[in-house]
Design an enzyme around this catalytic site. Structure first.
Site, PDB file in Angstrom:
ATOM      1  N   ASP A 319       0.825  -1.205   0.000  1.00 29.20           N
ATOM      2  CA  ASP A 319       0.000   0.000   0.000  1.00 29.20           C
ATOM      3  C   ASP A 319       0.864   1.263   0.000  1.00 29.20           C
ATOM      4  OD1 ASP A 319      -2.656   1.331   0.470  1.00 29.20           O
ATOM      5  OD2 ASP A 319      -1.624   1.985   2.288  1.00 29.20           O
ATOM      6  N   GLU A 372       1.301  -0.633  -5.151  1.00 30.99           N
ATOM      7  CA  GLU A 372       0.285   0.387  -5.421  1.00 30.99           C
ATOM      8  C   GLU A 372       1.056   1.704  -5.543  1.00 30.99           C
ATOM      9  OE1 GLU A 372      -3.344   3.014  -3.656  1.00 30.99           O
ATOM     10  OE2 GLU A 372      -1.748   2.256  -2.397  1.00 30.99           O
TER      11      GLU A 372
END
Length: 633
Positions: A319, A372
């Site tokens: 993330d 990401e």
């Protein structure tokens, strides 16, 4: 309370352990730190170890000593900052914390950073657990994973938040499914639909439901919301036996300031950068890990290995990578610190990623790591030795943005924005991409996927079928968030279950069936996944029919056999006389369209000689409003 030191200690943590930990290369440090059942001096009990180098004293607090600091004092292994204690007769499922006396004499009650289990919220204690006795039965899956190149395999990911996927009609834990309940129903659904993997939001322990698991306090503890660690092992094991991969969201970018968590762990910045210009995310109110400290890098890298090797996780989706790479991410001028060369790149974070990805790859277990990453940072999926970061895949956020901007337009205006759909095909070979329509796109007033679509009721569904068809044909692996495959109307809300009753309504059921057909088509034809980052795998037939807003292209695998031709009409205008160019003579078999999905019997279309779309042949391809057509040849 005087600091107690000793050189040898219990012997459970050796000089070699301390040396490797201090150098950031003790990749199984979780076997030493935290709480572990041990036998010491002939007695069975629990051994505890915690890193708190700035502490004046540390003690274990639990039910056995009334949670009174100093009742069970820990001793520090000299020069390491590691404190340890052995508690005879202590067993499983017991609550505990560390009482840390800071250099100023203040006492902090901290959860164990390496705990394998945590108390159910709002409780914040750690829980003793033994994770070494689960009987795995997924050896076939694991062997195949080790031997398979993920770049050449189909990957269609179903992104899931377990707590709001479905709910039971019971008060206990807000009716959320347990890991075991979710394993069975989720595997059935994913298998039937044709997804290859599930990606789980928020499995590491987190105090606040509304963070969706992105503000972690227990990096080694599967959240107790859905059960115990061994029950999460059951979940992974069960999905593997059903042929489904499991990917976890992983958050090495930041952590929250909760009093029991990692922030100012021993009274001073320990896991985070000391300078708030590097150590705090102003936008998120969180702390940033200190990637300069070897012990912190060791904590994170061992955590990644822990999930992959102890829980058989197939991949980690990392993330907020951009927030780690850029020192000025989310920071105003003057409130960030340039690197030694005056630039805004975080050199320590770059080295951390190279280290992490190299270690995971070299362990040879076939697990993937997904970034990401929302910027144009180069070589995210290139090898570290080629000046890359070493990720297996990167989320294609640029494609997602352009795709959604196009799909939201009134069809009349799409002809002026044709390039939004073609631009992704100019750079698809630059990284190993995953095309994502994730949870982030259906929250915070962005509308659900179906509600983004223009037009009245039926038009919305027709638009979405076109969009998903284009996505399935476009090079790159795929990801859809739960609810998008049947047209969930309201934005995702982690507090409530999806509106599954909608799947009984005609339009929703038709959309779900169509997505199911697309997913099965994707898995069946290697042309759709074997050459995802190779120009030989994709060919435009007509990228320039902006006047009609129609796109036509071919996907091929390395054999050139069973290629697929996609034709998609993004307007409500019927095109009964439409023709499309094809590269050779023979028959082109229609196998899928928007009205029937996968056809029970393929419909042959004979190629006619004569140049069309710069091709030597063409076929008739009548298109209804929002018509889609996939041909095999």
């Amino acid at each position: 309370m005087a600091k107690t030191k000793k050189q040898e200690g219990t012997g459970f943590i050796t000089d070699v352990d301390r040396y490797l930990f201090g150098n950031g290369t003790h990749y199984e440090i979780y076997d030493k730190m935290g709480a572990h059942p041990r036998t010491y001096k002939g007695k069975k009990g629990m051994y505890f170890a915690v890193w708190a180098p700035h502490a004046q004293a540390v003690s274990l607090v639990c039910d056995r000593n009334g949670w009174i600091p100093g009742q069970s004092p820990m001793e520090m292994l000299e020069t390491s900052g590691i404190w340890e204690i052995f508690i005879p007769d202590m067993g499983m499922d017991e609550l505990y914390k560390y009482a840390i006396t800071t250099s100023t004499g203040k006492v902090l009650f901290k959860a164990d950073p390496y705990a394998f289990s945590s108390e159910y919220r709002p409780g914040t204690a750690s829980v003793t657990a033994d994770i070494d006795h689960f009987k795995w039965a997924d050896s076939t899956w694991m062997k195949k994973r080790q031997e398979t190149d993920p770049l050449t395999q189909p990957m269609s990911i179903y992104e899931v938040h377990i707590g709001s996927w479905k709910k039971k009609n019971r008060e206990e834990k807000d009716g959320v499914y347990t890991y075991i309940e979710a394993a069975h129903e989720l595997a059935d659904y994913v298998k039937e639909m044709g997804y290859t993997h599930v990606e789980l939001l928020g499995i590491a322990e987190h105090p606040f439901d509304g963070s969706w698991g992105y503000q972690v306090t227990g990096y080694f503890a599967p959240t107790s919301r859905y059960g115990k660690p061994e029950e999460f092992m059951y979940f992974v094991n069960y999905l593997h036996k059903k042929g489904i991969g499991v990917i976890l969201d992983w958050v090495p970018a930041h952590f929250p300031k909760d009093a029991h968590g990692l922030a100012d762990f021993d009274g001073q910045p320990l896991y985070e950068y000391a300078d708030p210009r590097k150590g705090e995310h102003p936008d998120w109110g969180t702390k940033v890990f200190d990637y300069e400290k070897n012990e912190v890098k060791n904590f994170l890298i061992s955590n990644a290995i822990y999930w992959v090797e102890k829980f058989h996780i197939d991949g980690l989706r990392v993330d907020a990578v951009a927030s780690m790479l850029y020192l000025d991410y989310g920071r105003t001028p003057g409130n960030w610190i340039p690197n030694q060369y005056g630039g805004h790149e975080n050199l320590e974070a770059i080295e951390f990623f190279k280290h992490l990805n190299s270690v995971l790859k070299n362990r040879g277990n076939g697990a993937i790591v997904i970034a990401e990453e929302s910027t144009a940072w180069p070589n995210v999926t290139k090898a570290p030795e080629d000046n890359g970061l070493g990720f297996t895949f990167k989320w294609n956020m640029g494609w997602m943005h352009d795709f959604l901007e196009y799909m939201k337009l009134d069809p009349y205006f799409r002809k002026y924005n044709h390039n939004k759909m073609t631009f992704g095909l100019t750079y698809f070979t630059s990284e190993n991409y995953i095309l994502v329509l994730s949870h982030d796109e259906v929250v915070h007033l962005k509308c659900s996927m179906i509600n983004k679509m223009p037009g009245i009721y039926e038009d919305k569904f027709a638009n979405l079928k076109c969009g998903y068809t284009f996505m399935m044909g476009h090079p790159g692996k795929k990801l859809l968030f739960m609810g998008q495959d049947f047209g969930q109307w309201h934005e995702w809300d982690e507090k409530v279950a999806l509106d599954w009753y909608l799947t009984n309504e005609d339009q929703h059921h038709s959309l779900q069936s169509y997505v199911k057909d697309l997913l099965h088509l994707y898995q069946k034809y290697p042309a759709l996944y074997r050459q995802d980052n190779d120009w030989n795998g994709f060919q435009w037939i007509n990228a320039n029919d902006d006047e009609h807003s129609i796109f036509s292209f071919i996907r091929r695998d390395e054999t050139g056999k069973k290629s697929l031709l996609f034709v998609i009409n993004f307007t409500p205008v019927e095109r009964p006389d439409y023709r499309v160019g094809v590269p050779g003579k023979g028959s082109y078999s229609l196998i899928l369209n928007n009205e029937e999905g996968l056809l029970k019997k393929a419909v042959p279309h004979r190629a006619v000689k004569g140049e069309w779309d710069n091709q030597p042949y063409s076929i008739a391809c009548p298109l209804p409003a929002y018509g889609t057509a996939v041909f095999r040849f």
